[in-house]
Each structure stands twice: as structure tokens, then as C-alpha cells.
Write a protein that holds these residues in place. Structure first.
Motif, PDB file in Angstrom:
ATOM      1  N   LYS A 193       0.846  -1.190   0.000  1.00 49.49           N
ATOM      2  CA  LYS A 193       0.000   0.000   0.000  1.00 49.49           C
ATOM      3  C   LYS A 193       0.886   1.247   0.000  1.00 49.49           C
ATOM      4  N   THR A 194       0.861   1.983  -1.101  1.00 49.82           N
ATOM      5  CA  THR A 194       1.667   3.188  -1.250  1.00 49.82           C
ATOM      6  C   THR A 194       0.754   4.412  -1.297  1.00 49.82           C
ATOM      7  N   THR A 195       1.356   5.588  -1.291  1.00 48.08           N
ATOM      8  CA  THR A 195       0.577   6.834  -1.316  1.00 48.08           C
ATOM      9  C   THR A 195      -0.120   7.037  -2.650  1.00 48.08           C
ATOM     10  N   TYR A 196       0.371   6.405  -3.712  1.00 51.68           N
ATOM     11  CA  TYR A 196      -0.222   6.567  -5.039  1.00 51.68           C
ATOM     12  C   TYR A 196      -1.008   5.334  -5.469  1.00 51.68           C
ATOM     13  N   GLY A 197      -1.344   4.455  -4.530  1.00 48.58           N
ATOM     14  CA  GLY A 197      -2.162   3.292  -4.871  1.00 48.58           C
ATOM     15  C   GLY A 197      -1.555   1.992  -4.376  1.00 48.58           C
ATOM     16  N   GLN A 198      -2.228   0.904  -4.680  1.00 54.42           N
ATOM     17  CA  GLN A 198      -1.790  -0.419  -4.249  1.00 54.42           C
ATOM     18  C   GLN A 198      -0.950  -1.085  -5.332  1.00 54.42           C
ATOM     19  N   ILE A 199       0.173  -1.654  -4.917  1.00 59.99           N
ATOM     20  CA  ILE A 199       1.090  -2.340  -5.833  1.00 59.99           C
ATOM     21  C   ILE A 199       1.074  -3.829  -5.503  1.00 59.99           C
ATOM     22  N   GLY A 200       0.780  -4.649  -6.507  1.00 58.71           N
ATOM     23  CA  GLY A 200       0.790  -6.094  -6.317  1.00 58.71           C
ATOM     24  C   GLY A 200       2.155  -6.689  -6.627  1.00 58.71           C
ATOM     25  N   VAL A 201       2.641  -7.516  -5.729  1.00 56.48           N
ATOM     26  CA  VAL A 201       3.958  -8.153  -5.881  1.00 56.48           C
ATOM     27  C   VAL A 201       3.763  -9.664  -5.921  1.00 56.48           C
ATOM     28  N   LYS A 202       4.255 -10.313  -6.974  1.00 54.52           N
ATOM     29  CA  LYS A 202       4.186 -11.765  -7.110  1.00 54.52           C
ATOM     30  C   LYS A 202       5.607 -12.323  -7.224  1.00 54.52           C
ATOM     31  N   VAL A 203       5.818 -13.465  -6.569  1.00 53.36           N
ATOM     32  CA  VAL A 203       7.143 -14.094  -6.578  1.00 53.36           C
ATOM     33  C   VAL A 203       6.975 -15.595  -6.782  1.00 53.36           C
ATOM     34  N   TRP A 204       7.724 -16.140  -7.736  1.00 51.19           N
ATOM     35  CA  TRP A 204       7.799 -17.583  -7.966  1.00 51.19           C
ATOM     36  C   TRP A 204       9.243 -18.017  -7.729  1.00 51.19           C
ATOM     37  N   ILE A 205       9.454 -19.027  -6.914  1.00 46.18           N
ATOM     38  CA  ILE A 205      10.801 -19.543  -6.646  1.00 46.18           C
ATOM     39  C   ILE A 205      10.805 -21.043  -6.897  1.00 46.18           C
ATOM     40  N   ASN A 206      11.726 -21.496  -7.735  1.00 41.52           N
ATOM     41  CA  ASN A 206      11.862 -22.913  -8.076  1.00 41.52           C
ATOM     42  C   ASN A 206      12.947 -23.546  -7.210  1.00 41.52           C
ATOM     43  N   HIS A 207      12.549 -24.513  -6.389  1.00 37.80           N
ATOM     44  CA  HIS A 207      13.494 -25.207  -5.506  1.00 37.80           C
ATOM     45  C   HIS A 207      13.990 -26.522  -6.109  1.00 37.80           C
ATOM     46  N   GLY A 208      13.691 -26.773  -7.370  1.00 30.18           N
ATOM     47  CA  GLY A 208      14.146 -28.001  -8.003  1.00 30.18           C
ATOM     48  C   GLY A 208      13.017 -29.007  -8.153  1.00 30.18           C
ATOM     49  N   GLU A 209      13.293 -30.113  -8.821  1.00 29.82           N
ATOM     50  CA  GLU A 209      12.283 -31.139  -9.066  1.00 29.82           C
ATOM     51  C   GLU A 209      12.309 -32.197  -7.970  1.00 29.82           C
TER      52      GLU A 209
END
Length: 249
Positions: A193-209
Motif C-alpha cells: 500500500k503506497t501513497t499513489y495506490g496499491q502495488i501487487g507483488v508476485k514471486v515464484w521460486i523454483n526449488h528443483g524437481e
């Protein structure tokens, strides 16, 4: 084709375990599910500064166990375990049962830089503090790769930099095969939540098979025997009913 399927939900039972582990009949199912959602929101709000990654819930009618995975276990425990007592009181208040036995287990996240939830939260907090969204993403990816992961993908969307038109920007390093079910993909979403609106953050992390059986959790289910017993009883009842109906015919 749009990639709109959650990597966590897609891999349930394959390389990822459920966050809620209990068995309930139809009457209790809705009530317990609603309580679990409220418990998670209340505990996360109470431990806002404790870098909580995940909360697993295991329960029976008379007992409930919270498994809190965090990068700061000392903050979760508090001075002389006062925070644990407060969490137990919160759970009893939500469950509306003073006689409910509440167990709280704290598990330390050994590598916070390789945890998707903590990485997404860190990126969101830096963006809230007016840091450059490009620099923050690159730094988070660099730190995660040093932790030994196979690949990292980040994405931020919204009014980036305070501009009028919203857009999405992201970076990818290494391999993140979202369509490979045996790939152990850790996914998280955080809303800054910022002063100029909401920013969505997505993260994908691959730990191997992961090939073979699903990896065992660090903590054993507190009510595993009771859950198995109740499931077996339900199966026996179904079998008995089928036999009776067949006999009547």
C-alpha cells in the motif's frame, strides 16, 4: 493461454501438502474452515513484524495446533513466551471454546531469501519506502539465487513509480517451469500500500524437481492418528451401508 492457475493449489498432494490438516463431518466443516481463516488473519496481524512465512493448522474437536514458520522465532515467542499465551487466547476467542487445548509450535525458516512469502513481503515493503521497483526486484533475485534455488521470477503491477497509467514489470532468472508438476514451485502474493495506490507483488521460486514421494514436513501432525481413525471409521460406515442396501435388494 493465460497462466492464471495458482502453482500452490495445482501441486497439492503432489509436491505440496495442505495448510489445513484435519477431518470433519459436514456440520463441522464449514465452521472449522471459517475459524481457520479468521485465526490466520488474527495471528498474522498480531505477528506483523515477526516475518511469518506460513501458518499450518491441525485440529480435532478438543485440540488445535498452530505451526508457525517464521524467520524470527524469538519475536514470535516473545519475552517468557507471552506472545504464545496471547495467540492461544486469540484462538480460543475465535473458536468460542474456553476448554479448547491450543498448541503453538514455532519452526524457523533457515533461508529467508529463498522463501517466496518473505521475498514478496520484502519487495513490497521496499516499494512502500519509495525504493526503485526495478532495483529491488533485481536485488531480491540475486539474493535468492545465492541461496541455492534453481530459478526466480518476480512481477510487480500497479502505478509503478507513481505514474498515471498502471502497468506490469518483472524479471526472470534461471528456470521456473510452472507447468511441470514435479517442480517444487513456491509462490506468494503481497499487496504493498503506497501513497499513489496499491502495488501487487508476485514471486515464484523454483526449488528443483521432486521425483518420488512428497517431501515430509519438518513437523509431525499433532492429530494424525485421530484423523486416520476417523477417516477409517467413515469408510467402514460407507461399506456397511452399501452391503445393507445390497442385501435389501
Amino acid at each position: 493461454m493465460g497462466q492464471k492457475v495458482s502453482p500452490n493449489a495445482l501441486r497439492l498432494g503432489i509436491v505440496r501438502d495442505w495448510e489445513d490438516r484435519w477431518y470433519a463431518e459436514r456440520e463441522e466443516y464449514v465452521k472449522w474452515l471459517d475459524q481457520d481463516i479468521k485465526i490466520r488473519k488474527a495471528v498474522l496481524k498480531q505477528l506483523d513484524n515477526a516475518a511469518v512465512s506460513k501458518i499450518d493448522i491441525e485440529r480435532t474437536k478438543k485440540e488445535i495446533t498452530l505451526i508457525i514458520k517464521t524467520a524470527r522465532p524469538a519475536i514470535v515467542l516473545g519475552a517468557e513466551g507471552k506472545n504464545i499465551e496471547n495467540i492461544a487466547l486469540t484462538v480460543k476467542k475465535i473458536a468460542k471454546d474456553k476448554n479448547l487445548k491450543v498448541n503453538v509450535k514455532v519452526v524457523e525458516v533457515k533461508n529467508p531469501d529463498a522463501d517466496a512469502t518473505l521475498v514478496a513481503r520484502w519487495i513490497g515493503e521496499q516499494i512502500t519506502n519509495r525504493a526503485s521497483f526495478r532495483t529491488v526486484q533485481k536485488l531480491a533475485i540475486r539474493r535468492a539465487l545465492k541461496g541455492g534455488v534453481k530459478g526466480v521470477k518476480t512481477s510487480v503491477s500497479g502505478r509503478l513509480g507513481g505514474v498515471e497509467m498502471a502497468r506490469t514489470e518483472g524479471y526472470l532468472e534461471g528456470a521456473v517451469p510452472l507447468s511441470t508438476l514435479r517442480a517444487n514451485i513456491d509462490y506468494a502474493l503481497y499487496e504493498a500500500k503506497t501513497t499513489y495506490g496499491q502495488i501487487g507483488v508476485k514471486v515464484w521460486i523454483n526449488h528443483g524437481e521432486i521425483i518420488g514421494k512428497m517431501p515430509k514436513d519438518e513437523t509431525k501432525p499433532a492429530a494424525e492418528q485421530d484423523i486416520k481413525r476417523r477417516q477409517n471409521n467413515a469408510r467402514r460406515n460407507n461399506r456397511t451401508l452399501n452391503v445393507d442396501r445390497g442385501g435389501r435388494k
